[in-house]
Design an enzyme around this catalytic site. Structure first.
Site, short mmCIF file in Angstrom:
data_model
loop_
_atom_site.label_atom_id
_atom_site.label_comp_id
_atom_site.label_asym_id
_atom_site.label_seq_id
_atom_site.Cartn_x
_atom_site.Cartn_y
_atom_site.Cartn_z
N GLU A 105 22.77 -18.90 -25.79
CA GLU A 105 21.51 -18.24 -26.15
C GLU A 105 21.75 -17.16 -27.22
O GLU A 105 20.96 -16.99 -28.14
CB GLU A 105 20.88 -17.65 -24.90
CG GLU A 105 19.66 -16.78 -25.13
CD GLU A 105 19.79 -15.46 -24.43
OE1 GLU A 105 19.72 -14.41 -25.11
OE2 GLU A 105 19.94 -15.45 -23.19
N HIS A 334 2.32 -6.98 4.51
CA HIS A 334 1.14 -6.11 4.58
C HIS A 334 1.55 -4.69 4.93
O HIS A 334 2.59 -4.46 5.56
CB HIS A 334 0.15 -6.65 5.62
CG HIS A 334 -1.28 -6.33 5.30
ND1 HIS A 334 -1.85 -5.12 5.58
CD2 HIS A 334 -2.23 -7.07 4.70
CE1 HIS A 334 -3.12 -5.13 5.17
NE2 HIS A 334 -3.37 -6.31 4.63
N GLU A 335 0.74 -3.71 4.49
CA GLU A 335 1.10 -2.31 4.73
C GLU A 335 0.01 -1.55 5.48
O GLU A 335 0.10 -0.35 5.65
CB GLU A 335 1.41 -1.63 3.40
CG GLU A 335 2.60 -2.26 2.69
CD GLU A 335 2.96 -1.57 1.38
OE1 GLU A 335 2.50 -0.43 1.16
OE2 GLU A 335 3.70 -2.17 0.59
#
Length: 1018
Positions: A105, A334-335
């Site tokens: 690259e 989830h919080e």
């Protein structure tokens, strides 16, 4: 850490670190190719699902060589871009040459047969307001560029040639090996990179995932030489094997029609060779039974404490219609109340949590749950793991909940429906990668939309999250009873691998009974319902207007007249001099804002999931409250925030953990990269007042919850509120928002002098070379750094600002080409502007293994040579730079957020110069060559007695000797650097020098504020 982000494997990108410091990367050039066309028309497809907001046209082609091309026609764009993504990455490196894909690259853009000059491509882009970049990931490599849209065809011709006849010039081989090595050394003290590679190192040794993808001089030069291997021959074989048109995806984005772009694609890319190869795929999973059921204890560079649970997971990309992993990530990460994080915070064990898929490659992924631990959390991590499994067991026991999926689906659909445009190169490169993963009609929508509720597929994925199917990594500076650590091969990371302790095994054997504090989230009340957008009539307004002003409030407003999305961005600068009057006040204000965010988290998290977010930041003026997202329920969130701000009760336990976190952040600053330290200390020397992390740390010890409760009412008691509301928001609603804030705080006004006061800049005495020397705090970091700063004058001087801008534009590509590409001083080389209140200047930043005094001599030599670059360039090239710079200054905002930030920058600066970009663009085009040479002679020339110069040298504690001893005259120049300069060492010297420098003017409105006032303002 936030949930619900699909964590991706780290890529080796160029140039890296701060976007503000990112120079153009790996650029050479290539010409218009011949008029070859395919023998038959390419197949095409146009039924691509796109956002409602998207006014672009799309066409998907497959050329005769099986190269798939997405054409994007956007007649309104002022920037064009192309991106080509090859479906091969570092997992395909030969076993004996680590980093070969990354090295390929680097070298690919170092010239081609038709245009062999290695920096021609970068020069072309620079002359036309452009840049390029590339990165190597596990299973794909992406190359992309962006420039002024009028010059797209020329850039595209050059870009195409690199995939047809790259030179891989032997003269560049050693040099680019050193560039890869410098990039690797930049990462050696990064905990993210160390953890990523350690995870790979400790996988199944027979799986290619264990490979070291970055590469180094050792892997690319020394080991191959020792084995009698020809690295260039191996590189050419790798390229010949894998760089095939049938595993490439190309995106073109320009203002031209689809038909015109199709002609270009056929003409320019049909000669890319098709070898009809299979996409490299990898059988099996890196985590087998041998690696599971173990815990890895890792010592970090910074003061980090982290628990990461990793499950082997199937490659779910083909399941994107139902997105089962998003359902799981939404619940586990989830919080809100009832969540894993909520319970862990209540116990004082955690600060944050994230969950989601970490992309592996074809045929395998990982599912990770990461918990940011407190000190107490490290001691209890063996209790945290069973809690996580209790929640997972609860999800299984409760069964799949369709309403949760439908809520996620609804939020995803809203997000995609109102998805705005982004900068062309980031868009093109992202979509090029997506083209490998999704069906043609879904290449834009696939990563976002959730189509089908499939409880069986969700259950199948959930079954991978079992107590007998994971391993744990615990990151902490110390572990009780563990004294002997192994050292990892590539990064020297200290670690221990051991079986799970019996107490953990026992706890994991029964997770059916869960803590009563764990339960599924409630329906989200913040999901927007009103998406009405009023399209305003009349002319475009280039600035915000003052809709309210008194001795407490100045409120700015601008109704969106461009993007027409049901969103708004709102800022409130809460200016309170008390907040930054001393290091102690600064720490008290910081803890207060962090306690607030902690206390609001369970409530605000629901808003964040619904794309309505807020932040509260500390600055030298006080605090900035920011709200962004759908305007429908913005006022509801603001009410809750300001109510908590005025009624915060400091919980002693939460105070303890927030203070711990603040302490950690101050200490970790010492372990940042050397170039960050160089930049910081130039700011420290030139800013009127800046409290150091060391000064703040001294104050932190001894602060109590009572101190916070006593301090914050005083801070809020007397202040000035300056706000901006921009977006789908009417003046009356903006007035309602500022009234919510003012009614909550009811502050007394600041004196007029304090309302107008801004932090000024120290003016460097001309004719003296000031050098501030420091040591890199991290003894293990082999890199040094320099910021070389030339202060040129008052930021409000339009003519001088135009000259500085033009010089910086002309110097940008030569600086990168000379100091980075040719001299190989370091991977990180940047040149550009430094702007502050009352002053501006030109700077060069380098991070390198070389001694800072040597870097100083090379910057001097570069600057000496810049006079000839300006003087000898053709009139045509001089004009190209002016045109490119003016076009960049006038570049259109791509989305509501970009315009909002531009408007707020002008408000927050207190210059209120909303027309600066237009003024500067006009002034730049009027600068003559003689004026620019006079500017150079006064402000840039190292021999000039009129220039104002400061450099900060941050020197590594381990400076390796140069590979080749310095010649005697070079050694003399290096030795003379500190002899001939005014050297500033230590805090007393710094204080004395700052006291000897004058101060700039404070910020004064460029235009009288009366011109911005709405006549009917309150």
């Amino acid at each position: 850490y936030r949930h619900n982000v699909l964590l991706s494997s780290m890529a080796h990108s160029h140039p890296d670190v701060l976007p503000a410091l990112a120079p153009p990367a790996y650029e050479s050039e290539s010409p218009v190719i011949g008029t070859l066309s395919a023998s038959s028309p390419p197949s095409s497809f146009e039924s691509i699902t796109k956002p409602d907001q998207d006014d672009r046209s799309y066409r998907l082609l497959t050329l005769e060589n099986k190269l798939q091309v997405l054409l994007v026609s956007d007649p309104s764009t002022d920037k064009a871009s192309a991106a080509l993504d090859v479906h091969v990455g570092h997992l395909s490196d030969p076993d004996h040459v680590a980093g070969l894909a990354h090295f390929c690259e680097h070298l690919l853009f170092m010239g081609n047969e038709k245009y062999p000059v290695e920096n021609e491509y970068s020069a072309y882009l620079s002359q036309h307001g452009g840049h390029s970049n590339a990165y190597t990931a596990a299973d794909h490599t992406c190359y992309y560029f962006e420039l002024a849209s009028e010059h797209f065809e020329g850039a595209l011709d050059r870009f195409a040639q690199f995939f047809i006849t790259p030179l891989f010039d032997p003269s560049c081989t050693e040099r680019e090996m050193k560039a890869v090595d410098s990039e690797n050394k930049k990462n050696l003290q990064s905990d993210n990179w160390r953890m990523y590679q350690l995870e790979k190192d400790l996988c199944n040794p027979a799986h290619p995932y264990v490979k070291f993808g970055t590469g180094s001089l050792e892997t690319l030069r020394d080991i191959p030489i020792a084995r009698g291997l020809d690295i260039r021959k191996i590189l050419l074989e790798f390229h010949a094997k894998y760089y095939s048109a049938n595993i490439m995806k190309l995106v073109l984005l320009g203002k031209e029609s689809l038909d015109e772009q199709e002609k270009w694609a056929v003409k320019m890319f049909s000669r890319v060779k098709n070898k009809d190869i299979d996409i490299p795929a990898f059988e099996g999973h890196p985590l087998t039974k041998a690696e599971l059921g173990k815990e890895i204890l890792m010592k970090p560079v910074k003061e980090l404490r982290l628990l990461e649970i990793t499950f082997p997971f199937p490659d779910t990309r083909k399941l994107y219609k139902s997105q089962p992993s998003k359902y799981l990530a939404h619940l586990i990460g989830h919080e809100g109340a009832g969540s894993i994080l909520s319970l862990l915070k209540a116990k004082g064990w955690a600060i944050g949590l994230s969950a989601g898929v970490s992309v592996g490659s074809i045929n395998f992924d990982f599912f990770k749950i990461s918990v940011d631990l407190t000190i107490a959390g490290v001691a209890h991590y063996e209790e945290i793991i069973p809690i996580i499994f209790q929640y997972i067991t609860m999800i299984k026991a409760d069964g799949m909940q369709e309403w949760i999926f439908q809520e996620c689906k609804q939020l995803a659909a809203i997000s995609f429906r109102f998805k705005e445009k982004s900068p062309p190169s980031s868009y093109a490169s992202r979509v090029a990668g997506n083209m490998h993963q999704y069906e043609p009609q879904d290449i834009l929508s696939g990563p976002y939309l959730m189509y089908n509720y499939d409880p069986k597929v969700i259950s199948m994925c959930l079954d991978y999250l079992r107590p007998d199917n994971f391993r744990a990594t615990v990151v902490s500076p110390a572990f009780d009873g563990v004294t002997e650590f192994q050292k990892a091969k590539w990064y020297g990371t200290e670690y221990v691998v051991r079986e799970f302790p019996d107490v953990l095994k026992k706890a994991l054997s029964n997770t059916t009974d869960h803590d009563p504090e764990l339960f599924l989230p409630s329906p989200n009340e913040f999901i927007p319902e009103n998406f009405d957008v009023r399209r305003s009539e009349g002319a475009f307004l280039p600035h915000a207007q003052i809709i309210k002003e008194d001795d407490v409030v100045r409120m700015w407003h601008k109704k969106d007249d461009t993007f027409w999305v049901p969103k708004a961005n709102v800022w409130f600068q809460l200016k309170s001099p008390l907040s930054y009057v001393s290091p102690r006040a600064c720490v008290l204000a910081r803890i207060y804002t962090d306690l607030l965010k902690d206390a609001l988290n369970e409530f605000s998290y629901y808003a964040e999931v619904a794309d309505l977010s807020y932040d509260l930041e500390n600055n030298t003026d006080g605090m900035v409250l920011i709200l962004a997202g759908y305007n429908d329920k913005l006022a509801t969130l603001l009410h809750k925030i300001v109510d908590k701000m005025t009624n915060l009760t400091v919980d002693p336990q939460r105070f303890k953990f927030i203070a711990e976190l603040v302490c950690r952040s101050y200490k970790n600053w010492a372990m940042e990269s050397p170039h960050q330290h160089a930049m910081y200390h130039v700011s420290y020397l030139t800013q009127e007042k800046l409290w150091t992390h060391e000064e703040k740390l001294l104050e932190l010890d001894g602060i109590t919850p009572q101190d916070i409760e006593h301090f914050y009412p005083q801070m809020l008691q007397r202040m000035h509120i300056e706000g901006l509301a921009h977006g789908n928001i009417e003046p009356a609603k903006a007035l309602e928002l500022v009234k919510i804030v003012q009614d909550a705080f009811r502050p007394k006004p600041l004196p007029a002098f304090q309302r107008a006061q801004t932090m000024r800049t120290q003016l460097i005495t001309p004719g003296i070379s000031y050098i501030h020397t420091r040591e890199v705090p991290n003894a293990e970091n082999v890199n040094s750094a320099i910021e070389y700063y030339l202060q040129v004058g008052d930021f409000t001087d339009v003519t001088l600002r135009a000259q500085l801008n033009l010089f910086s534009q002309i110097a940008n590509e030569p600086a990168f080409n000379e100091l980075r590409t040719k001299e190989q001083l370091g991977y990180m080389v940047f040149s550009g502007l430094r702007k502050s209140t009352g002053a501006m200047g030109f700077r060069v930043i380098i991070q390198s293994e070389r001694d800072p005094s040597y870097l100083e001599t090379r910057i001097d030599a570069f600057l000496v040579g810049m006079r000839a670059v300006v003087a000898d360039s053709s009139d045509e090239d001089f004009k190209k730079h002016q045109t490119a710079l003016a076009a960049r200054m006038l570049e259109k905002d791509k989305n509501l957020g970009q315009e909002s930030h531009r408007l707020w920058t002008h408000v927050a600066s207190r210059y209120y110069n909303f027309r600066q970009h237009a003024t500067d663009a006009q002034a730049v085009c009027q600068v003559t060559r003689k004026e620019l040479l006079d500017f150079y002679d006064l402000h840039i020339d190292p021999k000039a007695r009129t220039r104002c110069k400061l450099s900060v040298h941050v020197k590594a504690q381990k400076v390796p000797p140069p590979a080749v001893p310095l010649e005697e005259d070079v050694r003399r120049r290096v030795d003379a650097v500190l002899v001939d300069a005014k050297v500033v060492v230590g805090e007393e010297d710094v204080a004395d020098v700052k006291a000897s420098w004058a101060l700039s003017k404070a910020a004064v409105p460029v235009t009288p504020l009366s011109e911005f006032k709405v006549k009917s303002s309150g």
